[in-house]
Design a protein around this motif. Sequence first.
Motif, PDB file in Angstrom:
ATOM      1  N   ILE A  66       0.860  -1.180   0.000  1.00  0.00           N
ATOM      2  CA  ILE A  66       0.000   0.000   0.000  1.00  0.00           C
ATOM      3  C   ILE A  66       0.895   1.228   0.000  1.00  0.00           C
ATOM      4  CG2 ILE A  66      -1.754   1.300   1.274  1.00  0.00           C
ATOM      5  CD1 ILE A  66      -2.552  -1.408   2.563  1.00  0.00           C
ATOM      6  N   ARG A  67       0.751   2.086  -0.998  1.00  0.00           N
ATOM      7  CA  ARG A  67       1.566   3.296  -1.063  1.00  0.00           C
ATOM      8  C   ARG A  67       0.764   4.458  -0.486  1.00  0.00           C
ATOM      9  NH1 ARG A  67       2.741   0.020  -5.216  1.00  0.00           N
ATOM     10  NH2 ARG A  67       4.946  -0.466  -5.557  1.00  0.00           N
ATOM     11  N   GLY A  68       1.370   5.153   0.480  1.00  0.00           N
ATOM     12  CA  GLY A  68       0.614   6.131   1.267  1.00  0.00           C
ATOM     13  C   GLY A  68       1.097   7.556   1.184  1.00  0.00           C
ATOM     14  N   GLY A  69       1.801   7.911   0.095  1.00  0.00           N
ATOM     15  CA  GLY A  69       2.295   9.284  -0.006  1.00  0.00           C
ATOM     16  C   GLY A  69       3.764   9.373   0.339  1.00  0.00           C
ATOM     17  N   ASP A  70       4.223  10.556   0.679  1.00  0.00           N
ATOM     18  CA  ASP A  70       5.637  10.732   1.002  1.00  0.00           C
ATOM     19  C   ASP A  70       5.928  10.130   2.379  1.00  0.00           C
ATOM     20  OD1 ASP A  70       8.304  11.636   0.770  1.00  0.00           O
ATOM     21  OD2 ASP A  70       7.606  13.346  -0.398  1.00  0.00           O
ATOM     22  N   ALA A  71       7.213   9.987   2.682  1.00  0.00           N
ATOM     23  CA  ALA A  71       7.605   9.288   3.915  1.00  0.00           C
ATOM     24  C   ALA A  71       7.052   9.974   5.161  1.00  0.00           C
ATOM     25  CB  ALA A  71       9.117   9.194   3.983  1.00  0.00           C
ATOM     26  N   GLY A  72       7.059  11.300   5.163  1.00  0.00           N
ATOM     27  CA  GLY A  72       6.555  12.019   6.329  1.00  0.00           C
ATOM     28  C   GLY A  72       5.096  11.707   6.594  1.00  0.00           C
ATOM     29  N   LEU A  73       4.315  11.541   5.548  1.00  0.00           N
ATOM     30  CA  LEU A  73       2.892  11.262   5.703  1.00  0.00           C
ATOM     31  C   LEU A  73       2.658   9.871   6.282  1.00  0.00           C
ATOM     32  CD1 LEU A  73       1.407  12.770   2.395  1.00  0.00           C
ATOM     33  CD2 LEU A  73       1.254  13.698   4.707  1.00  0.00           C
ATOM     34  N   ILE A  74       3.405   8.879   5.791  1.00  0.00           N
ATOM     35  CA  ILE A  74       3.148   7.524   6.283  1.00  0.00           C
ATOM     36  C   ILE A  74       3.619   7.359   7.727  1.00  0.00           C
ATOM     37  CG2 ILE A  74       3.140   6.472   3.993  1.00  0.00           C
ATOM     38  CD1 ILE A  74       5.945   5.429   4.528  1.00  0.00           C
ATOM     39  N   VAL A  75       4.687   8.050   8.103  1.00  0.00           N
ATOM     40  CA  VAL A  75       5.128   7.984   9.499  1.00  0.00           C
ATOM     41  C   VAL A  75       4.106   8.670  10.405  1.00  0.00           C
ATOM     42  CG1 VAL A  75       6.895   8.756  11.137  1.00  0.00           C
ATOM     43  CG2 VAL A  75       7.574   7.798   8.927  1.00  0.00           C
ATOM     44  N   ASN A  76       3.600   9.822   9.983  1.00  0.00           N
ATOM     45  CA  ASN A  76       2.574  10.503  10.779  1.00  0.00           C
ATOM     46  C   ASN A  76       1.326   9.638  10.915  1.00  0.00           C
ATOM     47  OD1 ASN A  76       4.221  12.712  11.084  1.00  0.00           O
ATOM     48  ND2 ASN A  76       3.250  13.905   9.445  1.00  0.00           N
ATOM     49  N   GLN A  77       0.915   9.001   9.825  1.00  0.00           N
ATOM     50  CA  GLN A  77      -0.277   8.151   9.860  1.00  0.00           C
ATOM     51  C   GLN A  77      -0.053   6.955  10.775  1.00  0.00           C
ATOM     52  OE1 GLN A  77      -3.146   8.958   8.460  1.00  0.00           O
ATOM     53  NE2 GLN A  77      -4.130   7.122   9.292  1.00  0.00           N
ATOM     54  N   ALA A  78       1.148   6.375  10.716  1.00  0.00           N
ATOM     55  CA  ALA A  78       1.446   5.232  11.584  1.00  0.00           C
ATOM     56  C   ALA A  78       1.405   5.636  13.051  1.00  0.00           C
ATOM     57  CB  ALA A  78       2.815   4.659  11.224  1.00  0.00           C
ATOM     58  N   ALA A  79       1.847   6.846  13.359  1.00  0.00           N
ATOM     59  CA  ALA A  79       1.803   7.325  14.747  1.00  0.00           C
ATOM     60  C   ALA A  79       0.356   7.510  15.202  1.00  0.00           C
ATOM     61  CB  ALA A  79       2.577   8.631  14.869  1.00  0.00           C
ATOM     62  N   LEU A  80      -0.492   7.985  14.308  1.00  0.00           N
ATOM     63  CA  LEU A  80      -1.893   8.217  14.660  1.00  0.00           C
ATOM     64  C   LEU A  80      -2.653   6.911  14.864  1.00  0.00           C
ATOM     65  CD1 LEU A  80      -2.738  11.158  12.210  1.00  0.00           C
ATOM     66  CD2 LEU A  80      -2.487  11.290  14.691  1.00  0.00           C
ATOM     67  N   THR A  81      -2.234   5.841  14.170  1.00  0.00           N
ATOM     68  CA  THR A  81      -2.923   4.547  14.273  1.00  0.00           C
ATOM     69  C   THR A  81      -2.104   3.549  15.083  1.00  0.00           C
ATOM     70  OG1 THR A  81      -1.942   3.823  12.167  1.00  0.00           O
ATOM     71  CG2 THR A  81      -4.096   4.887  12.066  1.00  0.00           C
ATOM     72  N   LYS A  82      -1.219   4.050  15.914  1.00  0.00           N
ATOM     73  CA  LYS A  82      -0.342   3.176  16.709  1.00  0.00           C
ATOM     74  C   LYS A  82      -1.172   2.137  17.487  1.00  0.00           C
ATOM     75  CE  LYS A  82       2.506   3.175  20.836  1.00  0.00           C
ATOM     76  NZ  LYS A  82       2.956   4.003  21.977  1.00  0.00           N
ATOM     77  N   GLY A  83      -0.727   0.895  17.407  1.00  0.00           N
ATOM     78  CA  GLY A  83      -1.412  -0.184  18.115  1.00  0.00           C
ATOM     79  C   GLY A  83      -2.577  -0.777  17.359  1.00  0.00           C
ATOM     80  N   ASN A  84      -2.990  -0.144  16.298  1.00  0.00           N
ATOM     81  CA  ASN A  84      -4.094  -0.655  15.478  1.00  0.00           C
ATOM     82  C   ASN A  84      -3.764  -0.466  14.002  1.00  0.00           C
ATOM     83  OD1 ASN A  84      -6.622  -1.775  14.927  1.00  0.00           O
ATOM     84  ND2 ASN A  84      -7.602   0.249  14.878  1.00  0.00           N
ATOM     85  N   PRO A  85      -2.615  -1.001  13.567  1.00  0.00           N
ATOM     86  CA  PRO A  85      -2.167  -0.725  12.190  1.00  0.00           C
ATOM     87  C   PRO A  85      -2.967  -1.510  11.160  1.00  0.00           C
ATOM     88  CG  PRO A  85      -0.702  -2.315  13.196  1.00  0.00           C
ATOM     89  CD  PRO A  85      -1.682  -1.898  14.273  1.00  0.00           C
ATOM     90  N   VAL A  86      -3.041  -0.971   9.971  1.00  0.00           N
ATOM     91  CA  VAL A  86      -3.715  -1.688   8.878  1.00  0.00           C
ATOM     92  C   VAL A  86      -2.722  -2.519   8.081  1.00  0.00           C
ATOM     93  CG1 VAL A  86      -5.559   0.001   8.692  1.00  0.00           C
ATOM     94  CG2 VAL A  86      -3.492   0.293   7.333  1.00  0.00           C
TER      95      VAL A  86
END
Length: 339
Positions: free
Chosen positions: A54-74
């Motif tokens: 799954i491609r989620g944009g630039d690296a900064g965006l995917i790291v931010n998204q991963a932090a927001l969904t921490k513990g419940n990743p897709v």
Amino acid sequence: MKRLIATGAVLALLTASCVAEPPVVRIVAHDFFEVSDEVLAAFTAETGIEVTIIRGGDAGLIVNQAALTKGNPVTDILFGVDNTLLSRALDAEIFVRYESFLIPEIPDEFELSPFVTPIDYGDVCINYDRSAFGGELPPPATLEDLTDPRYRGMLVVQDPTISSPGLAFMLATIVRFGESGDYTWLDYWADLRANDVEIAPDWGTAYYGMFSGAGDGDRPIVVSYATSPAAEVIDAEPPIPETSTAVIRDGCYRQIEFAGILVNADHPQNARKFIDFMLSLQFQEDVPGQMFVYPVRPEAELPAWFGERPTDTPPGLAPEVIGANRERWLDEWIEVVLR
């Protein structure tokens, strides 16, 4: 009775740990992650595990998204966090610790944390369109040249708040000009703004949308990678004898990209197998032709058209220094460049 309950609990845990995971592994990556179909097919043939990317944009965006969904990743794995963003990911505790059995094959300089695995590296540098220069206007040779009025309106860079190469370039200016003295990195950026620098949201928009050397853009100078000119030759259709772009080595910043297993991933065993596979020679030797960066395993062979590995290491900043200052630096950058 307590012993029976305890024994039952242990058996339940052992049973759960032995249950085979569904044969899938899911990876979230930046938009420019690529691996050849035959290499992915080889992994599936060897392990029986199907790979979903799954491609989620630039690296900064995917790291931010991963932090927001921490513990419940897709997904199970995040690929593309680099040394400029690593401290943000580690502070957010989005990865579980994992050290591949192939880590001893990697030079120590690439190993920055046991929570992530280094996969590739490249130098973020200024690129320019050869056709725009010559005669009375030579190509720029230094970072200082980019503030010269002769190069007004020529430079496009990525937004460092969301783009990892943009952040790497911003860090390069901090390394170069510092935070104190008669002329600081913020003075430099104020001069770039006065010289009509363009800010792009991500690498693809800057390189393929605004840079004249790779598309229909009108900016002949761009922040990209030292390997970008080689990529232009191999991607050219029809073929071209030599690249139309070139690199300025002054002010380069080394970017190391990592993969990590996300906390509470659904398929941790499969994720570990894929991390191991990313360090195999088969995957590593696929990296230059797919992502145009260098594999971290020194013995991985490079394509002849790719050129030799860089022999110098550009000056950089330690991840902990970046982590302690990054948000302040970005706020200061926004204040000078965007407001």
